[in-house]
Design a protein around this motif. Structure first.
Motif, short mmCIF file in Angstrom:
data_model
loop_
_atom_site.label_atom_id
_atom_site.label_comp_id
_atom_site.label_asym_id
_atom_site.label_seq_id
_atom_site.Cartn_x
_atom_site.Cartn_y
_atom_site.Cartn_z
N LYS A 178 16.98 14.70 -13.04
CA LYS A 178 16.91 13.24 -12.96
C LYS A 178 16.02 12.81 -11.79
CE LYS A 178 21.02 12.71 -10.02
NZ LYS A 178 22.34 12.07 -9.88
N VAL A 179 15.51 11.56 -11.92
CA VAL A 179 14.74 10.94 -10.83
C VAL A 179 15.61 9.84 -10.22
CG1 VAL A 179 12.69 9.62 -10.21
CG2 VAL A 179 12.54 11.43 -11.94
N SER A 180 15.94 9.98 -8.93
CA SER A 180 16.73 8.97 -8.20
C SER A 180 15.79 8.08 -7.39
CB SER A 180 17.75 9.63 -7.29
OG SER A 180 18.63 10.45 -8.04
N ILE A 181 15.98 6.78 -7.51
CA ILE A 181 15.12 5.80 -6.81
C ILE A 181 15.97 5.03 -5.82
CG2 ILE A 181 13.52 3.88 -7.09
CD1 ILE A 181 13.15 4.79 -10.01
N THR A 182 15.55 5.02 -4.57
CA THR A 182 16.27 4.28 -3.51
C THR A 182 15.40 3.12 -3.05
OG1 THR A 182 17.34 6.32 -2.78
CG2 THR A 182 17.37 4.44 -1.26
N VAL A 183 15.94 1.89 -3.17
CA VAL A 183 15.19 0.69 -2.78
C VAL A 183 15.93 0.00 -1.63
CG1 VAL A 183 14.19 0.36 -5.07
CG2 VAL A 183 16.36 -0.72 -4.52
N ASP B 128 17.27 18.80 -9.91
CA ASP B 128 17.66 19.53 -11.12
C ASP B 128 19.12 19.28 -11.42
OD1 ASP B 128 19.03 20.99 -9.26
OD2 ASP B 128 17.65 22.71 -9.30
N GLN B 129 19.68 20.03 -12.37
CA GLN B 129 21.06 19.80 -12.78
C GLN B 129 22.05 20.20 -11.70
OE1 GLN B 129 20.79 21.95 -16.62
NE2 GLN B 129 21.48 20.01 -17.58
N GLN B 130 21.64 21.05 -10.76
CA GLN B 130 22.51 21.42 -9.64
C GLN B 130 22.30 20.49 -8.43
OE1 GLN B 130 20.66 23.90 -11.33
NE2 GLN B 130 22.53 24.24 -12.58
N ASN B 131 21.56 19.39 -8.64
CA ASN B 131 21.27 18.38 -7.62
C ASN B 131 20.44 18.94 -6.47
OD1 ASN B 131 21.38 15.68 -6.82
ND2 ASN B 131 23.12 16.06 -5.44
N LYS B 132 19.66 19.98 -6.79
CA LYS B 132 18.74 20.51 -5.80
C LYS B 132 17.42 19.75 -5.92
CE LYS B 132 20.65 25.18 -5.52
NZ LYS B 132 20.36 26.64 -5.68
N THR B 133 16.83 19.43 -4.78
CA THR B 133 15.59 18.66 -4.77
C THR B 133 14.44 19.50 -5.28
OG1 THR B 133 16.34 17.35 -2.90
CG2 THR B 133 13.98 17.36 -3.33
N ALA B 134 13.79 18.94 -6.30
CA ALA B 134 12.62 19.62 -6.85
C ALA B 134 11.32 19.01 -6.32
CB ALA B 134 12.65 19.55 -8.38
N ALA B 135 11.33 17.69 -6.05
CA ALA B 135 10.15 17.00 -5.51
C ALA B 135 10.58 15.66 -4.94
CB ALA B 135 9.07 16.83 -6.58
N GLU B 136 9.83 15.13 -3.97
CA GLU B 136 10.12 13.84 -3.33
C GLU B 136 8.83 13.06 -3.15
OE1 GLU B 136 12.17 14.83 0.27
OE2 GLU B 136 14.11 14.31 -0.61
N PHE C 185 0.86 -1.17 0.00
CA PHE C 185 0.00 0.00 0.00
C PHE C 185 0.91 1.24 0.00
CE2 PHE C 185 0.65 -1.35 4.33
CZ PHE C 185 0.99 -0.19 5.00
N GLN C 186 0.34 2.37 -0.34
CA GLN C 186 1.14 3.57 -0.56
C GLN C 186 0.82 4.63 0.49
OE1 GLN C 186 0.17 4.77 -4.49
NE2 GLN C 186 1.13 3.00 -5.49
N ILE C 187 1.85 5.35 0.87
CA ILE C 187 1.69 6.56 1.67
C ILE C 187 2.13 7.73 0.81
CG2 ILE C 187 2.50 7.83 3.68
CD1 ILE C 187 2.80 5.25 5.14
N TRP C 188 1.21 8.60 0.52
CA TRP C 188 1.50 9.72 -0.36
C TRP C 188 2.00 10.90 0.49
CZ3 TRP C 188 1.27 8.75 -5.46
CH2 TRP C 188 0.56 7.62 -5.86
N ILE C 189 3.24 11.28 0.26
CA ILE C 189 3.85 12.41 0.97
C ILE C 189 3.82 13.62 0.03
CG2 ILE C 189 5.96 13.29 2.04
CD1 ILE C 189 6.64 10.44 2.76
N PRO C 190 3.29 14.73 0.46
CA PRO C 190 3.21 15.89 -0.46
C PRO C 190 4.57 16.20 -1.07
CG PRO C 190 2.00 16.31 1.56
CD PRO C 190 2.75 15.04 1.77
N ALA C 191 4.58 16.35 -2.39
CA ALA C 191 5.84 16.62 -3.09
C ALA C 191 6.33 18.03 -2.81
CB ALA C 191 5.65 16.41 -4.60
N GLN C 192 7.62 18.11 -2.53
CA GLN C 192 8.21 19.41 -2.38
C GLN C 192 8.50 19.99 -3.77
OE1 GLN C 192 11.68 18.74 0.00
NE2 GLN C 192 10.52 18.11 1.80
N SER C 193 8.18 21.20 -4.02
CA SER C 193 8.39 21.80 -5.35
C SER C 193 8.77 23.26 -5.17
CB SER C 193 7.14 21.66 -6.22
OG SER C 193 7.35 22.27 -7.48
N SER C 194 9.93 23.55 -5.70
CA SER C 194 10.37 24.95 -5.69
C SER C 194 10.52 25.50 -7.10
CB SER C 194 11.70 25.08 -4.94
OG SER C 194 12.69 24.29 -5.58
#
Length: 918
Positions: free
Chosen positions: A49-54, A101-109, A4-13
């Motif tokens: 890029k989208v980074s996926i951690t498993v 983004d290209q500067q490795n700043k988090t755009a959303a999680e 099941f999923q827990i939806w965490i609000p995406a951070q977006s700047s």
């Protein structure tokens, strides 16, 4: 697995959002099909890029870094496929998505919470299911492999059950922890006892328990084969009903008090004869100042086929029992359904009694049974004659016993016996009768059982002049409340011509009550008792004429009990109480009486206590009057018992203390201690007891001590049939003519299997199997050292059976498995080379299983001929397959056949690509 999923609000700047869609299918367990949904709602183009951690045990076959590039207002869909392997730890696991983004700043999680269902599957196997032992001094190593097939670390206990001669079985425990998808080998080494090492084979049973609940998850066994060239037959399937006997001799000395010394010799055992077997039991003892020893419970029995002959002490528990010197013959039909017995008994206690034969009377009997092996339906008829010099009569008793079952719920047992007694002198001939009926059954949910017996006053059987009625009822009410009612009434009035009395006793008792359901570790019950006793046996105690009017005791009591069992089931206790009113003889007033008893047990310790106020029986009341005690009868009894083993059950200590205080026994402490030290071939024991009686001015002390030694001889499995010996000669048949002639040579040290018993030939190529029952035997094939023999079945029908076994050279087949896969495109798998299973067929008949070693190689030794080998696909790792899974080949004597390698391939990744228009 449940996710099941827990939806965490995406951070977006930067106006870029990230959502995750789960499109997993239920028919693809262990595979997560996800869609990463990205939307650029900002005014500028986005590149990142989208980074996926498993977590561990999860594998992202789409890659853990996905490059993305979106124009303003564009929506992008990225497929993500994640495989959950078997070694994924159970419980909640987090899969994290991070858009940067290209500067490795988090755009959303974004995070997905995935729950891996717990899997505690385990497997236990014996690494070597069969172990060969050459000598009695060889030690044995048993190896059990335990595989954790689940997804969590597990604690286990492995129990090895080793058959031992001393105490039946010895249990050895090994503990350990096994990681996820790991194996562990538990090893136990032991030296078989001397008695067991002589056996043809013994089995070590292995059981695996999952901790902490001690839940069994599997079991296996290891057969240990004695491959001596000379072996004696043993019944490997002997049960509690087989003729297995322990041969023992015991010598002891006993001293009681200050003047009594006793020496005793006892023993029992049997041995096989070429036809039938002999079983003996003996008991002889002598006491100081006694002219002749006493020999009783001593007899010799010869069994041959379906007949049985016994001479010595005959103890026959019939309707009219007979004890003494005599002989007996019994015959059982081949189908075990019919049996007839006949015997003669001289009513003399000791076998070497000096008095003349038949001085104390004699008797003979015969008994026939139909349905002897049928516990549900059988009938028997019995005739007994006894000459009784004490009663100066000759008694004849005849009757029948019938047992019958009506379906599964109702059973009945009925006995009908008639007697005819001829008395000496002027006494008349007296006919008599005895009837008995027992039954058990159920009406709806009410359980019933009863016992009814009646015999006339002059009936010469064991129960003379008795009327007895016993009826029991029980059922469950309100689902879990147990109620019961028991009624017992009896009347006893035997009569004798040589003994002038009029004994008259009767009893009536009613017990009824209810047992309540358990509450936690406690149980409780309530009941009511009514008791009435009438007898003229104690008239002398009441200054009344003997055998005239009866005296009566009548009581009514309420009963209560309470039980307790500790949560770990180590402690148990029972407390019961009885209280009520009683009316005694010669007293019109009812008096109070009560009894309290308690028992506490913990492992090897048991404590008991009883306090009684008031007489419960006429005997207690009468003896109180005899002691001129005007006060109410009281009794106090306390006891403690210990039973504990030391030194791996070699030493057993049983001890107890007790104390009794009442008007009959006075203040009487007593104690005992029994020690027994047991080894394989012998046992030593020391028993002692002390009793003190003190009443008024009279005191008596009695101390008894006994010491003895028991010798354990070789045990036997007795067989009443004919027996013979097999003498087999094994040789290398070099010229392939199945005859031992010039050029051939004996096969020393070669394994041969007869039925399930293995032998290793001696230097002359011979084996010997002794004292085997007549019948069919099978020579089973064991291929070794490049040689084989043909299987055959033969019948042993004479005392000496000769057998020649020619060995023929076989061929060798070799092969292996290899892997072929592309690491970049292959799906996740766990490669293995050992344990891949192959089946070999000849004429479409399975002839052999072979397994690859750790190098992926296998070898097989087979007789000459055409064969087909087939790979067992179930033994391959997950996500692998083999395109060529079978092959045909030809085996020639003395040659090696090399098979083409079996190539194992790995399934490739399947990536689903979704394209969307602008």
């Amino acid at each position: 697995m449940i996710s099941f999923q827990i939806w965490i609000p995406a951070q977006s700047s930067s106006g870029v959002s990230l959502d995750i869609r789960n499109e997993s299918r239920t028919d693809k367990a262990g595979i997560l099909d996800l869609i990463a949904v990205l939307e650029n709602q900002g005014p500028n183009d986005f590149k990142g890029k989208v980074s996926i951690t498993v977590p561990d045990g999860f594998r992202n076959i789409s890659g853990n870094n996905l490059q993305v590039e979106m124009k303003s207002g564009e929506k992008l869909f990225l497929p993500v496929k994640i495989i959950v392997s078997n070694n994924a730890v159970s419980g909640a696991s987090r899969i994290a998505f991070r858009l940067s983004d290209q500067q490795n700043k988090t755009a959303a999680e974004k995070e997905i919470l995935y729950t891996v269902a717990e899997n505690n599957a385990m497997r236990i196997t014996a690494e070597n299911p069969m172990i060969y032992v050459n000598k009695a001094t060889d030690s044995v190593e048993v190896r059990a492999r335990v595989s954790n097939l689940g997804n969590r670390k597990q604690d286990v206990t492995i129990v090895f059950k080793i058959p031992e001669a001393e105490q039946g079985n010895a249990f050895i425990e090994k503990k350990g922890s096994i990681g996820v998808q790991k194996d562990s080998v538990f090893v136990f080494r032991f030296m078989p006892s001397r008695v067991r090492s002589r056996s043809s084979q013994l089995s070590v049973n292995i059981a695996g328990f999952r901790e902490p609940d001690r839940e069994i998850f599997g079991n296996t066994s290891v057969s240990i084969q004695n491959v001596s060239s000379v072996q004696r037959y043993e019944d490997l399937e002997s049960t509690a009903f087989s003729n297995f006997t322990k041969n023992t001799i015991t010598a002891s000395y006993r001293r009681a008090g200050e003047n009594l010394d006793m020496y005793q010799l006892t023993g029992s055992g049997g041995f096989n004869l070429p036809s039938g077997y002999v079983f003996m039991r003996g008991n002889i003892y002598t006491i100081n100042h006694q002219s002749d020893p006493i020999v009783n419970n001593t007899y010799l029995t010869y069994h041959r086929e379906n007949s049985e002959f016994t001479v010595g002490n005959i103890n026959k528990l019939l309707e009219l029992s007979l004890f003494g010197r005599g002989l007996e013959y019994a015959y059982t039909s081949p189908d075990k359904d019919k049996k007839i017995e006949a015997g003669f008994v001289d009513q003399t206690y000791s076998l070497i009694e000096r008095n003349s034969f038949l001085k104390y009377g004699y008797g003979f009997y015969t008994r026939g049974t139909l349905g002897a092996q049928n516990a549900s339906r059988n009938i028997s008829g019995t005739y007994i004659f006894r000459d009784d010099p004490y009663e100066k009569a000759r008694h004849h008793v005849a009757g029948t016993d019938l047992q019958y079952a009506f379906g599964k719920d109702w059973k009945m047992n009925t006995k009908m016996y008639g007697g005819l007694s001829f008395y000496e002198g002027n006494q008349p001939t007296k006919p008599s009768l005895a009837l008995e009926s027992q039954y058990s059954g159920m009406i709806r949910k009410i359980s019933l059982n009863g016992n009814y017996f009646y015999s006339t006053d002059y009936y010469p059987g064991n129960r003379r002049g008795i009327l007895q009625i016993q009826q029991n009822f029980s059922t469950m009410i309100f689902k879990d409340h147990y109620v019961y009612a028991n009624i017992m009434a009896s009347h006893f009035s035997p009569k004798f011509y040589f003994y002038n009395n009029t004994l008259n006793s009767s009893n009536l008792r009613l017990d009824t009550g209810i047992n309540f359901p358990k509450k936690g570790n406690f149980g409780m019950g309530l009941g009511y008792q009514y008791q009435e006793e009438n007898s003229n046996s104690y008239n002398n105690f009441f200054n009344a004429q003997p055998y005239e009017n009866t005296k009566q005791l009548k009581a009514q009591r309420f009963t209560e009990y309470l039980t307790w069992l500790s949560p770990d089931k180590q402690h148990t206790s029972i407390l019961s109480m009885e209280n009520g009113l009683v009316q005694y003889p010669d007293n019109n007033k009812q008096q109070y009486q009560m009894k309290v008893s308690g028992t506490y047990s913990y492992k090897w310790l048991t404590l008991n206590g009883i306090y009684q106020h008031g007489s419960y029986f006429l005997s207690e009341y009468a003896f109180s009057r005899l002691m001129n005690t005007a006060s109410t009868y009281e009794k106090l009894s306390l006891s403690a018992f210990v039973n504990k083993n030391f030194f791996d059950h070699k030493l057993n200590i049983t001890s107890g203390l007790s104390y009794t205080d009442d008007v009959l026994y006075g203040k009487s402490p007593s104690a005992f201690m029994n020690l027994k030290y047991s080894r394989e071939r012998y046992a030593l024991y020391l028993n002692s007891s002390y009793f003190n009686y003190s009443s008024g001015n009279f005191t008596n002390n009695l101390f008894t001590i006994e010491a003895g030694v028991t010798l354990n001889l070789r045990n036997s499995t007795l067989d009443p049939g004919k027996k013979g010996d097999i003498k087999a000669f094994v040789y290398y048949d070099l010229n392939e003519n199945n005859i031992y002639d010039e050029g051939d040579r004996e096969a020393a040290g070669y394994l041969i299997m007869l039925n399930n018993i293995s032998f290793k030939t001696d230097p002359s190529g011979s084996i010997s199997y002794r004292s085997i029952p007549y019948g069919k035997y099978t020579l089973k094939q064991i291929i070794q050292q490049g040689w084989y023999y043909d299987e055959m079945e033969f019948t042993v029908d004479r005392h000496h059976y000769a057998l020649e076994i020619p060995l023929h050279q076989n061929g060798t087949t070799q092969g292996k498995v290899t892997y072929d896969f592309d690491a970049k495109t292959a799906v996740d798998f766990s490669p293995k080379t050992g344990g891949v299973l192959f089946n070999i067929y000849r004429n479409e008949q399975l002839v052999q299983h072979i397994i690859t070693d750790d190098n992926g190689e296998f070898a097989s030794f087979l007789p000459s001929g055409n064969y087909r080998i087939e790979l067992n696909k179930n033994s391959l790792p997950s996500n692998t397959y083999c395109e060529r899974s079978s092959d045909n080949f030809k085996v020639e004597a003395g040659k090696i056949v090399h098979l083409e390698p079996f190539v194992i391939k790995v399934r490739e990744k399947v990536i689903r690509v979704k394209k969307f228009g602008s």
